[in-house]
Write a protein that holds these residues in place. Structure first.
Motif, PDB file in Angstrom:
ATOM      1  N   GLU A  98      19.857  51.284  29.657  1.00  0.00           N
ATOM      2  CA  GLU A  98      19.419  52.149  30.757  1.00  0.00           C
ATOM      3  C   GLU A  98      18.133  52.871  30.388  1.00  0.00           C
ATOM      4  O   GLU A  98      17.204  52.986  31.208  1.00  0.00           O
ATOM      5  CB  GLU A  98      20.530  53.144  31.086  1.00  0.00           C
ATOM      6  CG  GLU A  98      20.278  53.954  32.338  1.00  0.00           C
ATOM      7  CD  GLU A  98      21.450  54.851  32.681  1.00  0.00           C
ATOM      8  OE1 GLU A  98      21.493  55.362  33.811  1.00  0.00           O
ATOM      9  OE2 GLU A  98      22.317  55.042  31.812  1.00  0.00           O
ATOM     10  N   SER A  99      18.061  53.332  29.116  1.00  0.00           N
ATOM     11  CA  SER A  99      16.834  53.985  28.665  1.00  0.00           C
ATOM     12  C   SER A  99      15.667  53.001  28.657  1.00  0.00           C
ATOM     13  O   SER A  99      14.551  53.339  29.088  1.00  0.00           O
ATOM     14  CB  SER A  99      17.047  54.557  27.266  1.00  0.00           C
ATOM     15  OG  SER A  99      15.862  55.125  26.767  1.00  0.00           O
ATOM     16  N   LYS A 100      15.930  51.750  28.180  1.00  0.00           N
ATOM     17  CA  LYS A 100      14.865  50.750  28.163  1.00  0.00           C
ATOM     18  C   LYS A 100      14.425  50.401  29.580  1.00  0.00           C
ATOM     19  O   LYS A 100      13.233  50.172  29.824  1.00  0.00           O
ATOM     20  CB  LYS A 100      15.345  49.499  27.436  1.00  0.00           C
ATOM     21  CG  LYS A 100      15.486  49.690  25.932  1.00  0.00           C
ATOM     22  CD  LYS A 100      15.877  48.384  25.256  1.00  0.00           C
ATOM     23  CE  LYS A 100      15.956  48.560  23.752  1.00  0.00           C
ATOM     24  NZ  LYS A 100      16.347  47.301  23.064  1.00  0.00           N
ATOM     25  N   ILE A 101      15.392  50.319  30.485  1.00  0.00           N
ATOM     26  CA  ILE A 101      15.040  50.022  31.882  1.00  0.00           C
ATOM     27  C   ILE A 101      14.130  51.106  32.441  1.00  0.00           C
ATOM     28  O   ILE A 101      13.146  50.821  33.141  1.00  0.00           O
ATOM     29  CB  ILE A 101      16.318  49.866  32.724  1.00  0.00           C
ATOM     30  CG1 ILE A 101      17.039  48.562  32.362  1.00  0.00           C
ATOM     31  CG2 ILE A 101      15.992  49.873  34.219  1.00  0.00           C
ATOM     32  CD1 ILE A 101      18.382  48.415  33.011  1.00  0.00           C
ATOM     33  N   LYS A 102      14.437  52.351  32.109  1.00  0.00           N
ATOM     34  CA  LYS A 102      13.582  53.444  32.576  1.00  0.00           C
ATOM     35  C   LYS A 102      12.180  53.319  31.982  1.00  0.00           C
ATOM     36  O   LYS A 102      11.179  53.491  32.688  1.00  0.00           O
ATOM     37  CB  LYS A 102      14.207  54.783  32.196  1.00  0.00           C
ATOM     38  CG  LYS A 102      15.481  55.122  32.966  1.00  0.00           C
ATOM     39  CD  LYS A 102      16.037  56.460  32.551  1.00  0.00           C
ATOM     40  CE  LYS A 102      17.301  56.805  33.323  1.00  0.00           C
ATOM     41  NZ  LYS A 102      17.880  58.105  32.902  1.00  0.00           N
ATOM     42  N   ASP A 103      12.145  52.992  30.666  1.00  0.00           N
ATOM     43  CA  ASP A 103      10.837  52.839  30.023  1.00  0.00           C
ATOM     44  C   ASP A 103      10.061  51.666  30.639  1.00  0.00           C
ATOM     45  O   ASP A 103       8.856  51.774  30.905  1.00  0.00           O
ATOM     46  CB  ASP A 103      11.018  52.607  28.515  1.00  0.00           C
ATOM     47  CG  ASP A 103      11.612  53.818  27.816  1.00  0.00           C
ATOM     48  OD1 ASP A 103      11.509  54.930  28.385  1.00  0.00           O
ATOM     49  OD2 ASP A 103      12.194  53.650  26.735  1.00  0.00           O
ATOM     50  N   LEU A 104      10.779  50.543  30.844  1.00  0.00           N
ATOM     51  CA  LEU A 104      10.114  49.384  31.437  1.00  0.00           C
ATOM     52  C   LEU A 104       9.655  49.676  32.864  1.00  0.00           C
ATOM     53  O   LEU A 104       8.600  49.189  33.297  1.00  0.00           O
ATOM     54  CB  LEU A 104      11.057  48.181  31.432  1.00  0.00           C
ATOM     55  CG  LEU A 104      11.342  47.562  30.055  1.00  0.00           C
ATOM     56  CD1 LEU A 104      12.394  46.480  30.171  1.00  0.00           C
ATOM     57  CD2 LEU A 104      10.071  46.996  29.444  1.00  0.00           C
TER      58      LEU A 104
END
Length: 316
Positions: A119-125
Motif C-alpha cells: 500500500e505504501s509502495k502504491i502510494k509512492d508509485l
C-alpha cells in the motif's frame, strides 16, 4: 417343609398302639394306609422334578449370566481401548490444529505487513506517476515548442539558403551552386580555412565543429578523383602545417567520419622512402592532415592545423 411336633408325637403313639394291638385275622378287613404318607409318596416326584428344573434354570442362568458378563467385559475393554485411541487421535488432531492456527496467524501477520508495504509502495508509485504525468505534459509542451521553433528555423534556414545561394545584385536575384566564399568542384562545394597565423588554426574537433556550423564536414577520400581535389585545395602547406581531413584513429584502426574503414590511402613517404606506405597501427588520439604534393600525415588531434570543409552543391 416344617412339621408340627405335636403331630409327630401322635404318630409315634399310634405306631406303638399298632404294635401292641392284636393281629388281624384273615377274616377281618385290612386297615386303610396312612393318608399323609400316601400323599408324601405321591407328591415327592413332581416336587423333585420342579427342584431339578429350578436347579437347571438357575444353572443355565448362572452360565449365561457368566458368559454375558465375559462378553460385556470384553466389549467394555474394547470400548475402553477404542476410547483411548480416539482420545489420542483427538489430542493429536487438536495439537495439529493448534499448530495450523499458529501458522495461519503468522502468515496473516506477514500478509498484513506485505499489504501495508504494498500500500505504501502504491502510494509512492501513484505520486511518481503523477510526477511523470506532469513531466510528460511539460515534455509535450516543450516538444510542441521545439517543433514550432524548428519550423521557424527551417523557414529561416530556407530563407538563409535562398539569400546565401541566390543573392540579389541590383535587385536581380541570381542563384549559384555554392554560396559566397565557397568553390564549386563538380557536385561539391569547398571552403578552405587557410589562415596564415597559427591563431587562426584549430584542433581537429574544433575545426570540424566550424564545418558543422556551416552545414558541412571534413573531406572524405574514397577514390583518386577526390584525392586530386583535396590535394589541389591543400595549398601553401608544409610537413608541419597541413589541412585536417575526415580521418582519425578509433580502436586501433583508421576510420572515416562517415563510419567507413580506410581502403584508399595516400600516405606521405615514411623514412625518406618515396613509396606510399601506411604508418604503424594508429593509437587513439591520432588524426590525419593533408600536405599538398606530399600526401597524408598522422599527427595528434590536439595539434592546431588548417582545415577544409565540404558540402553538396545546390542544383540550379
Amino acid at each position: 417343609m416344617n412339621r408340627n411336633p405335636q403331630g409327630e408325637i401322635e404318630e409315634i403313639e399310634e405306631e406303638y398302639s399298632y404294635v401292641d394291638a392284636p393281629a388281624w385275622t384273615v377274616d377281618k378287613v385290612a386297615a386303610p394306609p396312612d393318608q399323609r404318607s400316601l400323599f408324601f409318596t405321591q407328591s415327592f416326584p413332581p416336587i423333585a422334578v420342579c427342584w431339578l428344573i429350578l436347579l437347571v434354570i438357575m444353572g443355565l442362568r448362572i452360565h449365561f449370566t457368566s458368559e454375558s458378563n465375559a462378553k460385556l467385559t470384553a466389549e467394555n475393554q474394547q470400548l475402553e481401548t477404542l476410547m483411548r485411541h480416539l482420545n489420542l487421535t483427538l489430542l493429536a488432531a487438536h495439537e495439529n490444529l493448534g499448530r495450523y492456527c499458529n501458522n495461519l496467524t503468522v502468515q496473516f501477520d506477514l500478509l498484513t505487513q506485505n499489504y501495508t508495504v504494498l500500500e505504501s509502495k502504491i502510494k509512492d508509485l501513484t505520486a511518481v506517476n503523477q510526477q511523470l504525468e506532469t513531466q510528460r505534459n511539460n515534455l509535450t509542451e516543450q516538444i510542441q515548442n521545439m517543433e514550432t521553433n524548428w519550423n521557424k528555423l527551417n523557414v529561416s534556414r530556407a530563407q538563409w539558403s535562398i539569400d546565401a545561394y541566390c543573392p540579389k545584385t541590383n535587385n536581380v536575384q541570381l542563384c549559384r551552386a555554392c554560396q559566397e566564399g565557397w568553390r564549386l568542384n563538380q557536385t561539391s562545394c569547398y571552403v578552405v580555412h587557410d589562415a596564415v597565423s597559427t591563431s587562426g588554426h584549430n584542433t581537429w574537433e574544433e575545426a570540424r565543429e566550424v564545418c558543422r556550423r556551416e552545414s558541412s564536414d571534413f573531406v572524405i577520400v574514397h577514390n583518386q578523383e577526390e584525392q586530386y581535389v583535396l590535394n589541389y585545395y591543400s595549398w601553401y602547406s608544409t610537413l608541419t602545417i597541413g589541412y585536417w581531413i575526415g580521418l582519425r584513429a578509433e580502436g586501433g584502426r583508421w576510420k572515416w567520419i562517415d563510419g567507413s574503414d580506410l581502403t584508399e590511402s595516400y600516405w606521405a613517404p615514411q623514412r625518406h622512402h618515396w613509396a606510399q606506405q601506411p604508418p604503424p597501427p594508429p593509437a587513439d588520439g591520432q588524426c590525419v592532415m593533408s600536405v599538398q604534393n606530399v600526401g597524408w600525415r598522422s599527427v595528434s588531434c590536439n595539434e592546431r592545423k588548417r582545415w577544409i570543409c565540404k558540402k553538396k552543391a545546390l542544383s540550379v
